[in-house]
Design an enzyme around this catalytic site. Structure first.
Site, PDB file in Angstrom:
ATOM      1  N   SER A   1       0.845  -1.194   0.000  1.00 39.15           N
ATOM      2  CA  SER A   1       0.000   0.000   0.000  1.00 39.15           C
ATOM      3  C   SER A   1       0.881   1.244   0.000  1.00 39.15           C
ATOM      4  O   SER A   1       1.994   1.237   0.542  1.00 39.15           O
ATOM      5  CB  SER A   1      -0.858  -0.017   1.268  1.00 39.15           C
ATOM      6  OG  SER A   1      -1.433   1.245   1.489  1.00 39.15           O
TER       7      SER A   1
ATOM      8  N   TYR B   1      -1.749  -1.166  10.991  1.00 41.45           N
ATOM      9  CA  TYR B   1      -2.028  -1.699   9.647  1.00 41.45           C
ATOM     10  C   TYR B   1      -0.842  -1.428   8.713  1.00 41.45           C
ATOM     11  O   TYR B   1      -0.327  -2.323   8.041  1.00 41.45           O
ATOM     12  CB  TYR B   1      -3.310  -1.071   9.074  1.00 41.45           C
ATOM     13  CG  TYR B   1      -3.440  -1.265   7.574  1.00 41.45           C
ATOM     14  CD1 TYR B   1      -3.711  -2.520   7.039  1.00 41.45           C
ATOM     15  CD2 TYR B   1      -3.247  -0.194   6.686  1.00 41.45           C
ATOM     16  CE1 TYR B   1      -3.801  -2.704   5.657  1.00 41.45           C
ATOM     17  CE2 TYR B   1      -3.339  -0.369   5.313  1.00 41.45           C
ATOM     18  CZ  TYR B   1      -3.615  -1.626   4.811  1.00 41.45           C
ATOM     19  OH  TYR B   1      -3.695  -1.811   3.446  1.00 41.45           O
TER      20      TYR B   1
ATOM     21  N   LYS C   1       2.135  -3.959   6.644  1.00 39.25           N
ATOM     22  CA  LYS C   1       2.551  -3.920   5.229  1.00 39.25           C
ATOM     23  C   LYS C   1       4.069  -3.751   5.124  1.00 39.25           C
ATOM     24  O   LYS C   1       4.734  -4.428   4.345  1.00 39.25           O
ATOM     25  CB  LYS C   1       1.850  -2.777   4.485  1.00 39.25           C
ATOM     26  CG  LYS C   1       0.353  -2.952   4.320  1.00 39.25           C
ATOM     27  CD  LYS C   1       0.019  -4.144   3.442  1.00 39.25           C
ATOM     28  CE  LYS C   1      -1.456  -4.410   3.332  1.00 39.25           C
ATOM     29  NZ  LYS C   1      -1.794  -5.724   2.827  1.00 39.25           N
TER      30      LYS C   1
ATOM     31  N   ASP D   1      -4.385  11.800   8.831  1.00 39.98           N
ATOM     32  CA  ASP D   1      -4.477  12.087   7.390  1.00 39.98           C
ATOM     33  C   ASP D   1      -3.315  12.963   6.934  1.00 39.98           C
ATOM     34  O   ASP D   1      -2.834  13.816   7.680  1.00 39.98           O
ATOM     35  CB  ASP D   1      -5.788  12.822   7.070  1.00 39.98           C
ATOM     36  CG  ASP D   1      -6.912  11.862   6.755  1.00 39.98           C
ATOM     37  OD1 ASP D   1      -6.676  10.627   6.786  1.00 39.98           O
ATOM     38  OD2 ASP D   1      -8.030  12.335   6.480  1.00 39.98           O
TER      39      ASP D   1
HETATM   40  P1  NAD Z   1     -10.956  -6.863   1.227  1.00 39.95           P
HETATM   41  O1  NAD Z   1     -11.154  -6.848   2.698  1.00 39.95           O
HETATM   42  O2  NAD Z   1     -12.116  -6.647   0.352  1.00 39.95           O
HETATM   43  O3  NAD Z   1     -10.229  -8.223   0.792  1.00 39.95           O
HETATM   44  C1  NAD Z   1      -9.352  -8.925   1.645  1.00 39.95           C
HETATM   45  C2  NAD Z   1      -9.855 -10.359   1.742  1.00 39.95           C
HETATM   46  O4  NAD Z   1      -8.993 -11.124   2.584  1.00 39.95           O
HETATM   47  C3  NAD Z   1     -11.262 -10.442   2.352  1.00 39.95           C
HETATM   48  O5  NAD Z   1     -12.088 -11.158   1.457  1.00 39.95           O
HETATM   49  C4  NAD Z   1     -11.064 -11.195   3.665  1.00 39.95           C
HETATM   50  O6  NAD Z   1     -12.166 -12.014   3.977  1.00 39.95           O
HETATM   51  C5  NAD Z   1      -9.794 -12.001   3.374  1.00 39.95           C
HETATM   52  N1  NAD Z   1      -8.982 -12.360   4.552  1.00 39.95           N
HETATM   53  C6  NAD Z   1      -8.534 -11.551   5.538  1.00 39.95           C
HETATM   54  N2  NAD Z   1      -7.795 -12.247   6.416  1.00 39.95           N
HETATM   55  C7  NAD Z   1      -7.755 -13.535   5.971  1.00 39.95           C
HETATM   56  C8  NAD Z   1      -7.152 -14.736   6.438  1.00 39.95           C
HETATM   57  N3  NAD Z   1      -6.455 -14.756   7.585  1.00 39.95           N
HETATM   58  N4  NAD Z   1      -7.326 -15.862   5.736  1.00 39.95           N
HETATM   59  C9  NAD Z   1      -8.058 -15.861   4.594  1.00 39.95           C
HETATM   60  N5  NAD Z   1      -8.661 -14.772   4.107  1.00 39.95           N
HETATM   61  C10 NAD Z   1      -8.514 -13.617   4.789  1.00 39.95           C
HETATM   62  O7  NAD Z   1      -9.805  -5.796   0.905  1.00 39.95           O
HETATM   63  P2  NAD Z   1      -9.301  -5.240  -0.487  1.00 39.95           P
HETATM   64  O8  NAD Z   1      -9.658  -3.805  -0.540  1.00 39.95           O
HETATM   65  O9  NAD Z   1      -9.684  -6.134  -1.593  1.00 39.95           O
HETATM   66  O10 NAD Z   1      -7.729  -5.302  -0.223  1.00 39.95           O
HETATM   67  C11 NAD Z   1      -6.938  -6.395  -0.647  1.00 39.95           C
HETATM   68  C12 NAD Z   1      -5.516  -6.198  -0.163  1.00 39.95           C
HETATM   69  O11 NAD Z   1      -5.040  -4.953  -0.661  1.00 39.95           O
HETATM   70  C13 NAD Z   1      -5.382  -6.115   1.349  1.00 39.95           C
HETATM   71  O12 NAD Z   1      -4.192  -6.763   1.727  1.00 39.95           O
HETATM   72  C14 NAD Z   1      -5.295  -4.628   1.630  1.00 39.95           C
HETATM   73  O13 NAD Z   1      -4.568  -4.357   2.804  1.00 39.95           O
HETATM   74  C15 NAD Z   1      -4.538  -4.145   0.400  1.00 39.95           C
HETATM   75  N6  NAD Z   1      -4.801  -2.735   0.093  1.00 39.95           N
HETATM   76  C16 NAD Z   1      -6.087  -2.298  -0.063  1.00 39.95           C
HETATM   77  C17 NAD Z   1      -6.341  -0.950  -0.325  1.00 39.95           C
HETATM   78  C18 NAD Z   1      -7.756  -0.447  -0.467  1.00 39.95           C
HETATM   79  O14 NAD Z   1      -7.962   0.756  -0.376  1.00 39.95           O
HETATM   80  N7  NAD Z   1      -8.753  -1.274  -0.721  1.00 39.95           N
HETATM   81  C19 NAD Z   1      -5.268  -0.059  -0.418  1.00 39.95           C
HETATM   82  C20 NAD Z   1      -3.970  -0.530  -0.285  1.00 39.95           C
HETATM   83  C21 NAD Z   1      -3.743  -1.892  -0.019  1.00 39.95           C
HETATM   84  C1  UD1 Z   2      -7.098   5.573   3.872  1.00 42.83           C
HETATM   85  C2  UD1 Z   2      -6.191   4.969   4.916  1.00 42.83           C
HETATM   86  C3  UD1 Z   2      -4.978   4.347   4.229  1.00 42.83           C
HETATM   87  C4  UD1 Z   2      -5.450   3.308   3.190  1.00 42.83           C
HETATM   88  C5  UD1 Z   2      -6.372   4.022   2.194  1.00 42.83           C
HETATM   89  C6  UD1 Z   2      -6.922   3.124   1.135  1.00 42.83           C
HETATM   90  C7  UD1 Z   2      -6.535   6.340   6.916  1.00 42.83           C
HETATM   91  C8  UD1 Z   2      -5.954   7.370   7.819  1.00 42.83           C
HETATM   92  N1  UD1 Z   2      -5.787   6.023   5.834  1.00 42.83           N
HETATM   93  O1  UD1 Z   2      -6.342   6.523   3.179  1.00 42.83           O
HETATM   94  O2  UD1 Z   2      -4.127   3.727   5.153  1.00 42.83           O
HETATM   95  O3  UD1 Z   2      -4.338   2.763   2.501  1.00 42.83           O
HETATM   96  O4  UD1 Z   2      -7.479   4.577   2.932  1.00 42.83           O
HETATM   97  O5  UD1 Z   2      -7.813   2.196   1.684  1.00 42.83           O
HETATM   98  O6  UD1 Z   2      -7.604   5.807   7.169  1.00 42.83           O
HETATM   99  N2  UD1 Z   2     -12.334  11.952   3.419  1.00 42.83           N
HETATM  100  C9  UD1 Z   2     -13.308  12.837   3.810  1.00 42.83           C
HETATM  101  N3  UD1 Z   2     -14.451  12.331   4.343  1.00 42.83           N
HETATM  102  C10 UD1 Z   2     -14.663  10.974   4.497  1.00 42.83           C
HETATM  103  C11 UD1 Z   2     -13.656  10.086   4.083  1.00 42.83           C
HETATM  104  C12 UD1 Z   2     -12.490  10.602   3.558  1.00 42.83           C
HETATM  105  O7  UD1 Z   2     -13.156  14.045   3.692  1.00 42.83           O
HETATM  106  O8  UD1 Z   2     -15.726  10.585   5.004  1.00 42.83           O
HETATM  107  C13 UD1 Z   2     -11.091  12.481   2.811  1.00 42.83           C
HETATM  108  C14 UD1 Z   2      -9.818  12.150   3.568  1.00 42.83           C
HETATM  109  O9  UD1 Z   2      -9.524  13.125   4.521  1.00 42.83           O
HETATM  110  C15 UD1 Z   2      -8.800  12.098   2.416  1.00 42.83           C
HETATM  111  C16 UD1 Z   2      -9.617  11.612   1.214  1.00 42.83           C
HETATM  112  O10 UD1 Z   2     -10.979  11.890   1.543  1.00 42.83           O
HETATM  113  O11 UD1 Z   2      -8.316  13.377   2.140  1.00 42.83           O
HETATM  114  C17 UD1 Z   2      -9.468  10.128   0.939  1.00 42.83           C
HETATM  115  O12 UD1 Z   2      -9.759   9.404   2.123  1.00 42.83           O
HETATM  116  P1  UD1 Z   2      -9.801   7.805   2.166  1.00 42.83           P
HETATM  117  O13 UD1 Z   2     -10.665   7.312   1.062  1.00 42.83           O
HETATM  118  O14 UD1 Z   2     -10.158   7.400   3.545  1.00 42.83           O
HETATM  119  O15 UD1 Z   2      -8.308   7.367   1.809  1.00 42.83           O
HETATM  120  P2  UD1 Z   2      -6.919   7.789   2.503  1.00 42.83           P
HETATM  121  O16 UD1 Z   2      -7.106   8.814   3.528  1.00 42.83           O
HETATM  122  O17 UD1 Z   2      -5.970   8.114   1.402  1.00 42.83           O
END
Ligand code: NAD
Ligand code: UD1
Length: 349
Positions: free
Chosen positions: A124, A148, A152, A294
């Site tokens: 991430s 979290y 990573k 943030d």
């Molecule tokens: P998500 O929660 O939709 O998907 C993660 C999946 O992993 C879920 O289906 C959950 O049930 C499964 N899981 C969790 N722990 C497990 C375990 N111990 N054994 C088996 N399954 C397990 O999340 P996502 O948004 O699809 O994210 C996928 C990956 O990407 C994650 O590692 C997350 O940290 C990373 N990531 C996500 C974002 C984002 O904004 N969505 C941003 C940066 C990184």
């Molecule tokens: C958040 C997580 C980050 C994660 C990323 C993607 C935090 C502090 N950081 O980041 O670790 O990798 O999501 O899943 O939670 N905002 C509003 N109102 C809201 C929600 C968000 O104003 O209700 C603003 C935030 O201040 C930010 C932007 O929208 O400026 C994006 O927010 P968000 O979608 O939560 O993502 P990140 O803050 O980038």
């Protein structure tokens, strides 16, 4: 070629399953369904016409991992499974460390046992912490500001160590910026539990009337309109980045980190305006205090992925918002919505 997808029923995993199946890969999905629903597999089948072998299983269960690797001829793993809520990780850090880190250690141990040395890992942009300058490039010093983020960071280090110890390993660390949007069919998408933390799912629920107004966390940042700026990336572009990374790790060894972002930042107010345009709905909002933790501005330098993976994001903010909205109106209750409810309300221009 057979690919194990951990976390494959989740948001990014399900979109990646579609891309892999459409490109002819065989896939095996492992998920404990702690943050997703099995229904996503039926939806993936609806899009691709293909069946998926699914194990309802946990990475913490090493015996299950053994069974999965014994029963399938796995060539590589795309490792999405993990817990991802920043706020929750502050409250229950041990749970996060156990799930994300022990889960990954178990997976690596079993992979080594079965001679499977190829992995694409979901990292991430959170590993950049707070930086002085943007865009963010892969060679910056890394830091994490919450449990979290530390999982990573630690997993990235663990993966570097295993690659040093055994030169067979080939690993891509994909640092996602802000994934949003949904499959353009509206069949799969993000289905957050409870009230969403992230901006686009929150706006989407305001637009459909489930939530009354958005809180904009601060308008006193040093950005063009004072609100936070992020690099939003369409989840389908992100999924295609996994295919490119998979191709790369199949033809090389070693470990590499890649940013997956568009290289362009948008403010909260710009996202609201774009969402209003595609949905035809007014998004009521109120400016409130900054959210602790943030940062003002984050966007990627994605030139390394462009050069080494031959990947770049194709979809713009309008498409991201339009696809999020399509998913929302077709599935007002996420995967609980029995059949997609098709609607003519979508404005796509
Ligand atoms: P998500 O929660 O939709 O998907 C993660 C999946 O992993 C879920 O289906 C959950 O049930 C499964 N899981 C969790 N722990 C497990 C375990 N111990 N054994 C088996 N399954 C397990 O999340 P996502 O948004 O699809 O994210 C996928 C990956 O990407 C994650 O590692 C997350 O940290 C990373 N990531 C996500 C974002 C984002 O904004 N969505 C941003 C940066 C990184
Ligand atoms: C958040 C997580 C980050 C994660 C990323 C993607 C935090 C502090 N950081 O980041 O670790 O990798 O999501 O899943 O939670 N905002 C509003 N109102 C809201 C929600 C968000 O104003 O209700 C603003 C935030 O201040 C930010 C932007 O929208 O400026 C994006 O927010 P968000 O979608 O939560 O993502 P990140 O803050 O980038």
């Amino acid at each position: 070629m057979s690919i194990l997808i951990t976390g494959g029923t989740g948001y990014i995993g399900s979109h990646t399953c579609v891309e892999l199946l459409n490109s002819g890969y065989e896939i095996v999905v492992l998920d404990n369904l702690s943050n997703s629903r099995k229904d996503s597999l039926d939806r993936i089948k609806r899009i691709t016409g293909k069946d998926i072998k699914f194990y309802h299983s946990d990475l913490l269960n090493k015996g299950d991992l053994h069974t999965i690797f014994s029963e399938n001829n796995i060539d590589a793993v795309i490792h999405f499974a993990g817990l991802k809520a920043v706020g929750e990780s502050v409250n229950v850090p041990l749970h996060y460390y156990e799930n994300n880190i022990t889960g990954t250690l178990n997976l690596l141990e079993v992979m080594e046992k079965f001679g499977v040395y190829r992995m694409v890992f979901s990292s991430s942009a959170t590993v950049y912490g707070t930086q002085e300058k943007v865009p963010l490039s892969e060679d910056l010093p890394l830091q994490a500001t919450n449990p979290y983020g530390r999982t990573k960071l630690m997993i990235e280090e663990i993966l570097r160590d295993v690659t040093i110890a055994n030169r067979n390993w080939s690993i891509a660390l994909l640092r996602y910026f802000n994934p949003v949007g949904a499959h353009p069919s509206g069949t799969i998408g993000e289905d957050p539990n409870g009230i969403p933390n992230n901006l686009v799912p929150y706006i989407s629920q305001v637009a459909i009337g489930k939530l009354s107004e958005l809180k904009v966390y601060g308008n006193d940042y040093n950005t063009h309109d004072g609100t936070g700026v992020r690099d939003y990336i369409h989840v389908v572009d992100l999924a295609s980045g996994h295919l490119k990374a998979l191709e790369k790790i199949m033809r090389s060894t070693g470990i590499n980190a890649y940013n997956l972002g568009t290289g362009r930042g948008y403010s909260v107010l710009e996202v609201i305006q774009t969402f209003e345009k595609v949905s035809g709905k007014l998004i009521p909002y109120k400016i409130t205090r900054r959210r602790p933790g943030d940062i003002a501005i984050s966007y990627a330098d994605s030139s390394k992925a462009e050069k080494e993976l031959n990947w770049s994001a194709q979809k713009n903010l309008l498409e991201m918002c339009a696809d999020s909205w399509r998913w929302q109106i077709q599935n007002p209750n996420g995967y609980e919505s029995k059949e997609p409810e098709y609607s003519s309300k979508l404005i796509l221009n």
